[in-house]
Design an enzyme around this catalytic site. Structure first.
Site, PDB file in Angstrom:
ATOM      1  N   GLY A   1       0.605  -1.430  -0.389  1.00  0.00           N
ATOM      2  CA  GLY A   1      -0.098  -0.144  -0.002  1.00  0.00           C
ATOM      3  C   GLY A   1       0.569   1.318   0.075  1.00  0.00           C
ATOM      4  O   GLY A   1       0.130   2.438   0.102  1.00  0.00           O
TER       5      GLY A   1
ATOM      6  N   ASP B   1      -5.764  -5.370  -5.388  1.00  0.00           N
ATOM      7  CA  ASP B   1      -4.853  -6.287  -5.341  1.00  0.00           C
ATOM      8  C   ASP B   1      -4.842  -7.742  -4.782  1.00  0.00           C
ATOM      9  O   ASP B   1      -6.147  -8.085  -4.278  1.00  0.00           O
ATOM     10  CB  ASP B   1      -3.787  -6.009  -3.883  1.00  0.00           C
ATOM     11  CG  ASP B   1      -2.412  -6.724  -4.442  1.00  0.00           C
ATOM     12  OD1 ASP B   1      -1.192  -5.501  -4.729  1.00  0.00           O
ATOM     13  OD2 ASP B   1      -2.253  -7.989  -3.930  1.00  0.00           O
TER      14      ASP B   1
ATOM     15  N   ASP C   1      -7.846 -10.421  -8.835  1.00  0.00           N
ATOM     16  CA  ASP C   1      -6.868 -10.325 -10.262  1.00  0.00           C
ATOM     17  C   ASP C   1      -6.960  -9.246 -10.860  1.00  0.00           C
ATOM     18  O   ASP C   1      -8.191  -9.559 -11.379  1.00  0.00           O
ATOM     19  CB  ASP C   1      -6.945 -11.970 -10.205  1.00  0.00           C
ATOM     20  CG  ASP C   1      -5.743 -12.850 -10.834  1.00  0.00           C
ATOM     21  OD1 ASP C   1      -5.191 -11.356 -11.478  1.00  0.00           O
ATOM     22  OD2 ASP C   1      -6.161 -13.206 -11.336  1.00  0.00           O
TER      23      ASP C   1
ATOM     24  N   ASP D   1       1.936  -1.276 -10.399  1.00  0.00           N
ATOM     25  CA  ASP D   1       3.144  -1.160  -9.650  1.00  0.00           C
ATOM     26  C   ASP D   1       3.122  -3.131  -9.552  1.00  0.00           C
ATOM     27  O   ASP D   1       3.919  -3.239  -8.750  1.00  0.00           O
ATOM     28  CB  ASP D   1       3.843  -0.964  -7.923  1.00  0.00           C
ATOM     29  CG  ASP D   1       4.924  -0.509  -8.446  1.00  0.00           C
ATOM     30  OD1 ASP D   1       5.769  -1.114  -9.004  1.00  0.00           O
ATOM     31  OD2 ASP D   1       4.745  -1.031  -6.364  1.00  0.00           O
TER      32      ASP D   1
ATOM     33  N   LYS E   1       4.897  -0.120 -14.101  1.00  0.00           N
ATOM     34  CA  LYS E   1       6.263  -0.872 -14.054  1.00  0.00           C
ATOM     35  C   LYS E   1       6.564  -1.724 -15.557  1.00  0.00           C
ATOM     36  O   LYS E   1       5.378  -3.013 -15.567  1.00  0.00           O
ATOM     37  CB  LYS E   1       5.952  -1.497 -12.581  1.00  0.00           C
ATOM     38  CG  LYS E   1       7.218  -2.935 -12.688  1.00  0.00           C
ATOM     39  CD  LYS E   1       7.827  -2.391 -11.188  1.00  0.00           C
ATOM     40  CE  LYS E   1       6.834  -3.853 -10.236  1.00  0.00           C
ATOM     41  NZ  LYS E   1       7.277  -4.010  -8.885  1.00  0.00           N
TER      42      LYS E   1
HETATM   43  N1  SAM Z   1       2.838  -0.825  -4.976  1.00  0.00           N
HETATM   44  C1  SAM Z   1       3.021  -1.814  -3.241  1.00  0.00           C
HETATM   45  C2  SAM Z   1       2.860   0.054  -3.066  1.00  0.00           C
HETATM   46  O1  SAM Z   1       3.676   0.945  -2.835  1.00  0.00           O
HETATM   47  O2  SAM Z   1       3.120  -1.026  -1.724  1.00  0.00           O
HETATM   48  C3  SAM Z   1       3.572  -2.602  -4.024  1.00  0.00           C
HETATM   49  C4  SAM Z   1       3.261  -3.610  -5.292  1.00  0.00           C
HETATM   50  S1  SAM Z   1       3.899  -5.267  -4.796  1.00  0.00           S
HETATM   51  C5  SAM Z   1       5.434  -4.511  -5.809  1.00  0.00           C
HETATM   52  C6  SAM Z   1       3.375  -6.039  -6.120  1.00  0.00           C
HETATM   53  C7  SAM Z   1       2.184  -6.764  -6.117  1.00  0.00           C
HETATM   54  O3  SAM Z   1       1.363  -6.686  -7.369  1.00  0.00           O
HETATM   55  C8  SAM Z   1       2.048  -7.456  -5.252  1.00  0.00           C
HETATM   56  O4  SAM Z   1       1.233  -7.242  -3.619  1.00  0.00           O
HETATM   57  C9  SAM Z   1       0.896  -8.766  -5.652  1.00  0.00           C
HETATM   58  O5  SAM Z   1      -0.207  -9.281  -4.482  1.00  0.00           O
HETATM   59  C10 SAM Z   1       0.252  -7.778  -6.821  1.00  0.00           C
HETATM   60  N2  SAM Z   1       0.073  -8.602  -8.408  1.00  0.00           N
HETATM   61  C11 SAM Z   1       0.248  -9.536  -8.485  1.00  0.00           C
HETATM   62  N3  SAM Z   1      -0.134 -10.190 -10.140  1.00  0.00           N
HETATM   63  C12 SAM Z   1      -1.192  -9.631  -9.460  1.00  0.00           C
HETATM   64  C13 SAM Z   1      -3.141  -9.917 -10.256  1.00  0.00           C
HETATM   65  N4  SAM Z   1      -2.841 -11.112 -10.870  1.00  0.00           N
HETATM   66  N5  SAM Z   1      -3.686  -9.602  -9.499  1.00  0.00           N
HETATM   67  C14 SAM Z   1      -3.377  -8.236  -8.192  1.00  0.00           C
HETATM   68  N6  SAM Z   1      -1.994  -8.116  -7.662  1.00  0.00           N
HETATM   69  C15 SAM Z   1      -1.033  -8.918  -8.295  1.00  0.00           C
END
Ligand code: SAM
Length: 316
Positions: free
Chosen positions: A53, A85, A101, A126, A166
């Site tokens: 978050g 997320d 998702d 991200d 990203k």
């Molecule tokens: N932007 C966030 C922050 O500042 O705290 C960090 C994000 S983290 C690098 C990547 C996130 O992508 C993870 O929490 C993961 O659960 C989410 N993620 C990966 N695949 C996903 C999907 N198909 N749908 C939703 N979230 C996804």
């Protein structure tokens, strides 16, 4: 690695705890904003792949809280921030959370419903899969997340809006660039100072959303596939006109954030208290249900005996 040694090795990790950010990623979004002014005039935002978050915190602190504290704040007029997320995350003031998702059409529908017919000014993503270390594989899975983000963009972003996503730089970067250029006349790949040089990560900053005339979001995948075909890139104006062969697509690439500021690949000395000691801070908000939680439980149980481990495996 202990917390103190990570504090020394990773200045942004330490600063994040000092400034109350849940993750060091907050600085990446702040540094992108320093360069591109992405929050100007923004009232509605979608934060894709938001857990734990820190980007949502940035959105709340930059958009929601100043509006709420303004003397002429009106309840129905406050900025709308929707964060999605797979993982749940602890609440953040002014942020609506959706657990789902982003590659699933139903998640997109839930997001759209929150906007109640209005469109977003900004979509940020991200998202990152669990990295395998196999660069081609990681880049491919990452590009699927961006395309899922782009699908949501085509439904919720207003014309003229911005999309920040990203990316992992690799052999398909020019293809991705051309796909994004189909919808945004200005696409820049940016590397914030807080993103390690050793990481292949960068961010696509896409400005002025302008879908092709007569575009129907249902045709998105067909359109993107067409660009992926050998002749597809020729249909677009993303070639520079003077470069040839594999180099013919020129991708604007920009380092951003204060370039004389902290270097994410350097170790910095730890600040000492008057008694000469250093006290490491705890993380601001650890993930509440991380994917590795089960693995940790199993590891702990294995220390207590095989029987308990078997019981846990049977229960799951
Ligand atoms: N932007 C966030 C922050 O500042 O705290 C960090 C994000 S983290 C690098 C990547 C996130 O992508 C993870 O929490 C993961 O659960 C989410 N993620 C990966 N695949 C996903 C999907 N198909 N749908 C939703 N979230 C996804």
């Amino acid at each position: 690695m202990g917390k103190a040694s990570r504090d020394k090795r990773d200045i942004y990790y330490r600063k994040a705890k000092e400034e109350g950010w849940r993750a060091r990623s907050a600085f990446k979004l702040l540094q992108i904003d320093e360069e591109f002014n992405i929050f100007e005039g923004v009232k509605r935002v979608v934060d894709l792949c938001a857990a734990p978050g820190s980007w949502s915190q940035v959105l709340s602190r930059k958009l929601y809280l100043p509006a709420k504290l303004s003397p002429d704040a009106r309840e129905g007029d406050l900025p709308l921030i929707v964060a999605i997320d797979l993982q749940p995350m602890a609440p953040i003031e002014g942020v609506i959370q959706v657990q789902g998702d982003i590659t699933n059409a139903r998640t997109a529908e839930v997001v759209i419903r929150h906007f109640d017919g209005c469109k977003a000014d900004l979509v940020v993503c991200d998202g990152a899969p669990d990295v395998t270390g196999l660069h081609d594989m990681d880049e491919f899975v990452q590009s699927q997340l961006i395309l899922a983000g782009l699908t949501i963009v085509t439904h919720v972003l207003k014309e003229g809006g911005k999309f920040i996503a990203k990316i992992f730089r690799g052999k398909d970067t020019s293809l991705l660039y051309c796909q994004l250029k189909l919808f945004f006349p200005i696409v820049t790949f940016a590397k914030p100072k807080s993103s390690r040089n050793s990481s292949i990560e960068a961010f696509a900053v896409c400005e002025n959303y302008s879908p092709p005339e007569g575009f129907n979001p249902k045709d998105l995948h067909h359109l993107l596939e067409k660009i992926g075909s050998p002749s597809g890139v020729d249909d677009l104006d993303c070639s520079s006109g003077w470069l040839e062969g594999p180099n013919k697509v020129y991708i604007p690439f920009l380092a951003c954030g204060d370039l004389s500021g902290y270097d994410s690949d350097r170790s910095y000395p730890l600040p000492k208290a008057p008694d000469g000691t250093y006290r490491s801070l705890d993380p601001v908000q650890p993930p509440i249900a991380p994917p590795y939680k089960r693995a940790l439980e199993l590891k702990k149980a294995s220390c207590h005996g095989v029987q308990e481990l078997e019981k846990l495996s049977l229960d799951s």
